[in-house]
Design a protein around this motif. Structure first.
Motif, short mmCIF file in Angstrom:
data_model
loop_
_atom_site.label_atom_id
_atom_site.label_comp_id
_atom_site.label_asym_id
_atom_site.label_seq_id
_atom_site.Cartn_x
_atom_site.Cartn_y
_atom_site.Cartn_z
N LEU A 115 0.86 -1.19 0.00
CA LEU A 115 0.00 0.00 0.00
C LEU A 115 0.90 1.24 0.00
CD1 LEU A 115 -2.97 0.86 0.05
CD2 LEU A 115 -2.84 0.94 2.53
N GLN A 116 1.48 1.49 -1.16
CA GLN A 116 2.39 2.62 -1.29
C GLN A 116 2.47 3.03 -2.75
OE1 GLN A 116 3.42 5.39 -0.45
NE2 GLN A 116 4.49 4.75 1.42
N THR A 117 2.89 4.26 -2.98
CA THR A 117 3.09 4.72 -4.35
C THR A 117 4.58 4.67 -4.67
OG1 THR A 117 2.92 6.63 -5.83
CG2 THR A 117 3.02 7.13 -3.48
N ARG A 122 12.35 7.86 -7.10
CA ARG A 122 12.35 8.19 -5.68
C ARG A 122 12.49 6.94 -4.81
NH1 ARG A 122 10.85 12.13 -1.71
NH2 ARG A 122 9.78 11.03 -0.04
N PRO A 130 3.14 -0.71 4.36
CA PRO A 130 2.18 -1.74 4.81
C PRO A 130 1.90 -2.71 3.66
CG PRO A 130 1.29 0.51 5.11
CD PRO A 130 2.50 0.62 4.24
N TYR A 166 -9.36 -0.58 0.23
CA TYR A 166 -8.23 0.32 0.49
C TYR A 166 -7.71 0.93 -0.80
CZ TYR A 166 -7.64 -0.77 5.48
OH TYR A 166 -7.82 -0.86 6.84
N ALA A 173 -7.39 9.40 -2.08
CA ALA A 173 -6.50 10.11 -1.14
C ALA A 173 -5.14 10.42 -1.75
CB ALA A 173 -6.31 9.28 0.13
N CYS A 174 -4.76 9.73 -2.81
CA CYS A 174 -3.39 9.92 -3.34
C CYS A 174 -3.36 10.26 -4.83
CB CYS A 174 -2.56 8.69 -3.04
SG CYS A 174 -2.41 8.45 -1.26
N ILE A 206 -1.87 18.70 4.86
CA ILE A 206 -1.81 17.24 5.02
C ILE A 206 -1.57 16.87 6.48
CG2 ILE A 206 -0.61 15.14 4.30
CD1 ILE A 206 -2.21 16.59 2.08
N LEU A 210 -4.09 14.63 8.70
CA LEU A 210 -3.72 13.35 9.32
C LEU A 210 -3.89 13.42 10.84
CD1 LEU A 210 -0.58 12.28 7.22
CD2 LEU A 210 -2.97 11.66 6.90
N PHE B 195 -8.61 4.10 8.43
CA PHE B 195 -8.02 5.13 7.57
C PHE B 195 -6.52 5.31 7.85
CE2 PHE B 195 -7.36 9.79 6.53
CZ PHE B 195 -7.45 9.64 5.16
N VAL B 197 -4.27 3.26 8.11
CA VAL B 197 -3.42 2.40 7.27
C VAL B 197 -2.95 3.16 6.03
CG1 VAL B 197 -3.39 0.27 5.90
CG2 VAL B 197 -4.54 0.30 8.11
N LEU B 198 -3.74 4.16 5.62
CA LEU B 198 -3.39 4.93 4.42
C LEU B 198 -2.39 6.07 4.69
CD1 LEU B 198 -6.97 5.15 2.89
CD2 LEU B 198 -5.05 3.96 1.84
N HIS B 199 -2.11 6.33 5.97
CA HIS B 199 -1.26 7.49 6.29
C HIS B 199 0.11 7.46 5.61
CE1 HIS B 199 -3.46 9.33 10.04
NE2 HIS B 199 -4.27 9.10 9.04
N PRO B 200 0.85 6.32 5.69
CA PRO B 200 2.18 6.35 5.04
C PRO B 200 2.09 6.63 3.55
CG PRO B 200 1.94 4.38 6.44
CD PRO B 200 0.59 5.02 6.37
N LEU B 201 1.05 6.12 2.92
CA LEU B 201 0.86 6.34 1.49
C LEU B 201 0.58 7.82 1.19
CD1 LEU B 201 0.34 5.40 -1.40
CD2 LEU B 201 -1.92 4.64 -0.69
N ILE B 202 -0.26 8.43 2.01
CA ILE B 202 -0.57 9.85 1.83
C ILE B 202 0.69 10.71 2.01
CG2 ILE B 202 -1.84 11.81 2.81
CD1 ILE B 202 -4.12 9.77 3.45
N GLU B 204 3.84 9.81 1.71
CA GLU B 204 4.77 9.58 0.60
C GLU B 204 4.29 10.29 -0.68
OE1 GLU B 204 7.70 8.48 0.12
OE2 GLU B 204 7.74 8.14 -2.05
#
Lengths: 262, 262
Positions: A115-117, A122, A130, A166, A173-174, A206, A210, B195, B197-202, B204
């Motif tokens: 669950l990441q971009t 980068r 996660p 998710y 969200a992203c 942001i 958060l 929600f 769980v999405l924090h690291p993704l946001i 990044e």
């Protein structure tokens, strides 16, 4: 016997995950990509990977096959795959159910969803990402868990349904938020102004969101019901009908959600 | 003689700026708000401010009047204001031209625009906030510069036009992005998921966007042209027509901008 990985797809996700697993005791022996130069670039990030030119892995020494192709390509690539007996096949998609991998006609398959971009340019700390994993069998789930745990400290079992929820939220969200920032950037730059001036505001937006939750943190003309400001902005956007459409829809929704209907 | 401020409007901006100026040698002596309890709450953050019940400041000891009312209320409040001779009137809006303050029938007026988002519940380091200032006369501009410089290390002179361009960009980069995060949050929570769980993704996503620019950082199904994923997401959003409309519009725009037309 050490598990060996064949990697299929050499985009942004493979760019980061393949070296992480390669370094964590799961050597990547083979790389396949439709685009050979992508396969070559990825193999240069790995220790002993050779490039393979087709999807027939019948003679492969690997026992784990990881698909990092685009979501839409997963069914087609899976149908073309020829895997050795007892192979484990995993994809890394948030939105594709693992049942799609049944086309490969093997028993053990699953998902290893970060669950990441990821972008090639980068560096990402993979151990903070996660991972949501799933397996068609206990063996598949266990292996997916082992792989994810070898490279990240945050691993949870999640059904295809949960992953897709998710994933959809992440798009809002992203992906979509990033797009709106790109519109802001191009707007400011067309006016000869400096997008960097907006950085502290973006960071604070942001962080506040958060900390206090985005709903409690909503501000702006639509939230306040400043209809004159909204009308003025729409007038400024006359030359950009597509931005005006975004502005209108988002402002209307905010006003609806926050009881600022006029 | 020490400049003294009367504060008009006790919302989120006043909540942070009035105490900052009060502490920086520009004492706030009076607070007015249509909502008296808001005026009382703000006055408790100040050292010697009394609450005033109307907009007739003819007898006021202040020489600076700062408006932190909503953008839409600025013209009306300005028309109602009665100011002493030689008063300086400033608003803090990004989108309202200073010419709107001509209604107050004084010579010296201007803007003191903090390019930041403020909420009462969250402390902001005012000295990091970029201030854009403007004055109707040299005297007004100098005073606005003095006030901003007393509380922030980042002050620039900017025309009403420039301020409004940044303000419009800020709505896209901040108000709208925050709103999309609120949609993601409510979606995940309705499904009984978390929600956080999405924090690291946001985080990044934003860091990458600020480092490499949002346009270069765009990822996601629309960017890749994953039409099956997009169709699946729209199906998941069947129960939420308003989210589906947002999804469709944003995805279409991303595909257009990034050449993923089908």
């Amino acid at each position: 016997m050490k598990s060996k990985i064949s990697w299929i797809g050499a985009g942004n996700v493979g760019w980061h995950l393949a070296p992480a697993l390669d370094n964590a005791g799961f050597p990547v022996g083979e790389v396949y990509s439709r685009n050979r130069s992508h396969a070559e670039a990825l193999s240069q990030r790995l220790y002993g990977a050779k490039i393979v030119g087709n999807l027939d892995f019948a003679e492969s020494q690997s026992d784990i096959f990881i698909l990092t192709v685009s979501d839409d390509a997963i069914p087609e690539v899976t149908r073309e795959l020829v895997l050795p007996e007892n192979a484990l096949l995993l994809h890394t998609s948030g939105s594709v159910p693992i049942s799609t991998l049944e086309y490969a006609a093997i028993e053990d398959f699953g998902a290893l969803y970060p669950l990441q971009t990821f972008s090639k340019a980068r560096k990402v700390r993979v151990d903070d990402v996660p991972f949501m994993i799933e397996g068609s069998t206990d063996k598949a789930e266990m292996m997916a868990f082992k792989l994810a745990s070898a490279i990240s400290k945050s691993v949870q079992v999640a059904s295809s349904e949960t992953r897709s929820q998710y994933h959809l939220a992440a798009v809002f969200a992203c992906n979509f938020t990033n797009y709106l920032m790109s519109k802001a950037e191009s707007w400011v730059e067309e006016k000869g102004l400096d997008f960097d001036v907006l950085h502290p505001l973006i960071v604070e937006t942001i962080q506040k969101s958060l900390q206090n939750g985005p709903s409690a943190s909503q501000t702006g003309p639509a939230r306040r019901g400043d209809i004159n400001t909204i009308a003025k902005h729409l007038e400024m956007l006359n030359e950009k009908p597509e931005m005006a459409a975004l502005y209108r829809l988002l402002s209307d929704k905010i006003r609806e959600d926050f009881g600022q209907n006029m």
